[in-house]
Write a protein that holds these residues in place. Structure first.
Motif, PDB file in Angstrom:
ATOM      1  N   ARG A 124       0.828  -1.208   0.000  1.00  0.00           N
ATOM      2  CA  ARG A 124       0.000   0.000   0.000  1.00  0.00           C
ATOM      3  C   ARG A 124       0.868   1.265   0.000  1.00  0.00           C
ATOM      4  NH1 ARG A 124      -5.388   0.756   1.568  1.00  0.00           N
ATOM      5  NH2 ARG A 124      -5.459  -1.462   2.083  1.00  0.00           N
ATOM      6  N   TRP A 129       1.580   2.473  -3.447  1.00  0.00           N
ATOM      7  CA  TRP A 129       0.491   3.155  -4.171  1.00  0.00           C
ATOM      8  C   TRP A 129       0.463   4.631  -3.772  1.00  0.00           C
ATOM      9  CZ3 TRP A 129      -4.298   0.109  -2.021  1.00  0.00           C
ATOM     10  CH2 TRP A 129      -4.014  -1.259  -1.952  1.00  0.00           C
ATOM     11  N   LEU A 180      -1.443   2.754 -10.016  1.00  0.00           N
ATOM     12  CA  LEU A 180      -1.322   2.568  -8.569  1.00  0.00           C
ATOM     13  C   LEU A 180      -1.903   3.766  -7.819  1.00  0.00           C
ATOM     14  CD1 LEU A 180       2.263   1.027  -8.269  1.00  0.00           C
ATOM     15  CD2 LEU A 180       0.055  -0.152  -8.233  1.00  0.00           C
TER      16      LEU A 180
END
Length: 434
Positions: free
Chosen positions: A73, A76, A176
């Motif tokens: 994460r 991203w 992303l």
């Protein structure tokens, strides 16, 4: 080869000419289908090991474990932070518009109670887990992330797993970034039929999803066809389409570029203009000839327009609407005065763009409605992707004792007529004893 076909609705053989123009057989390459089937079976049998093996082979990766394929994460959000300000602002503005529109689609549970106390209704629940396929490599489709992920999250889907191939380890930062904005929960750097198999059947690491959405190549499409029934899918989309109804008063260059906007997708895309003004059709043809050499994808445009495009002279705008309803296009532009008058006569279209300033391109990115639309005349019976595709309906039935007396006698009578005695007895056991 003509630049673009010219048809006239007054011709005696117009119906057959139109049928030939619209004809599209989605040829299913047997070798692709067999390869997809073999990959699916292997992923189903060997799980993570097969997923890693195919990803390393097809995308030239060197993953040693499934952990190497999950994109954290933090990556991203780093991609989002690194976007140029204008690009980030555009992505966030588009996401907000898509979210606001789709929030209006959300269905709620409802019930009503009859006079005898029987309650009936419908309970709305979201899917538990959804898989989102996003093409990767050189292709960048952040709009696809927004259009698929946001309705799922608005519906209340608990876990949204995105898969996107990263050939040679090349990650698409804007894809992303879109995942971060849209509320995706996990992202894996896998693609192809192997990604579809992992989502449909699950592996030691990925829990199986309930539905798979998002576009992909021929192998992805073949795999989605095969796993349908084990999981839900959004659709198997055909080539992109635009149909324009114009009264001849919109600038010809605008209309030519709108035709280009779909024809540039690929050689099988279809762009058609319906107009009652022969002079305007000639103006558009001249605009196409003039503008085409300036387009980076001119080679694709030339093939698409020549093979599947058309400028069609119609008697009037009413006939244009009749032809549009027969074609049932993915995108329909009504570029006329008082477009709402003609839109009211349209029964079959994926999305209707009304007025001279409503270019189809705005719908692809940021207008708000979903750009995942039915193609190949399926708008006759299908709808755009929406929140409703990520929600389920369960019927609620709570029969009161009084209601059981009325309904029990009706049900028993019908059950005896069908020869289903246990059904009848089940209802009759609940009748008050004399």
């Amino acid at each position: 080869m003509d630049l673009i076909q010219r048809l006239d609705s007054r011709d005696a053989d117009f119906a057959s000419q139109l049928s030939r123009l619209l004809a599209f057989e989605a040829e299913q390459d047997e070798s692709i289908d067999r390869a997809a089937a073999d990959i699916l079976a292997d992923v189903r049998r060997r799980g993570n090991a097969a997923l890693i093996e195919y990803t390393n082979r097809f995308d030239r990766m060197t993953a040693a474990s499934i952990d190497d394929l999950e994109i954290p994460r933090a990556d991203w959000h780093a991609a989002l932070a690194a976007l140029p300000t204008a690009q980030r602002n555009a992505l966030e503005a588009a996401a907000e518009r898509v979210r606001i529109y789709h929030e209006r689609q959300r269905s709620e549970t409802w019930t009503y109670t009859e006079a005898d106390g029987t309650m009936l209704g419908q309970q709305i629940t979201p899917l538990d887990r959804v898989g989102l396929y996003v093409p990767g490599g050189k292709a960048a489709y952040p709009s696809s992330v927004l259009m698929n992920a946001i309705p799922a999250k608005v519906a209340g889907v608990a876990e949204l797993i995105m898969v996107t191939p990263t050939p040679d380890g090349t990650r698409n930062p804007i894809v992303l970034a879109a995942a971060a904005i849209a509320g995706v929960d996990r992202v894996f750097a896998v693609g192809g039929a192997q990604a579809v198999g992992a989502l449909a059947y699950g592996t030691e690491t990925l829990a199986a999803v309930d539905k798979i959405v998002g576009p992909g190549n021929a192998y992805v499409a073949a795999a989605k066809r095969r796993v349908f029934g084990t999981v839900g899918i959004d659709m198997i989309a055909g080539p992109s389409e635009i149909l324009i109804i114009c009264d001849g008063k919109t600038p010809a260059d605008w209309i030519a570029m709108d035709l280009f906007s779909q024809a540039e997708h690929d050689e099988l895309a279809q762009s058609i203009l319906l107009c009652p003004d022969a002079g305007f059709l000639e103006d558009v043809r001249a605009a196409i000839e003039r503008l085409l050499p300036t387009m980076p994808r001119a080679d694709i445009l030339r093939v698409s327009l020549a093979n599947r495009g058309a400028l069609i002279l119609v008697r009037d705008l009413q006939e244009a609407c009749d032809i549009a309803n027969h074609i049932a296009p993915e995108h329909l532009e009504i570029s006329t005065e008082a477009p709402e008058v003609w839109a009211a006569r349209i029964r079959h279209a994926g999305a209707i763009f009304m007025g001279r300033f409503s270019s189809e391109a705005l719908g692809d990115y940021c207008a708000g409605p979903n750009h995942v639309l039915p193609t190949s005349r399926t708008a006759r019976f299908s709808s755009p992707l929406g929140v409703y595709d990520f929600q389920k309906r369960s019927s609620l039935i709570q029969v009161s004792q009084a209601g059981a007396q009325t309904l029990g006698r009706i049900a028993a009578e019908l059950a005896y007529g069908e020869g289903l005695q246990a059904h009848a007895a089940s209802a009759e056991f609940r009748l008050d004893k004399p």
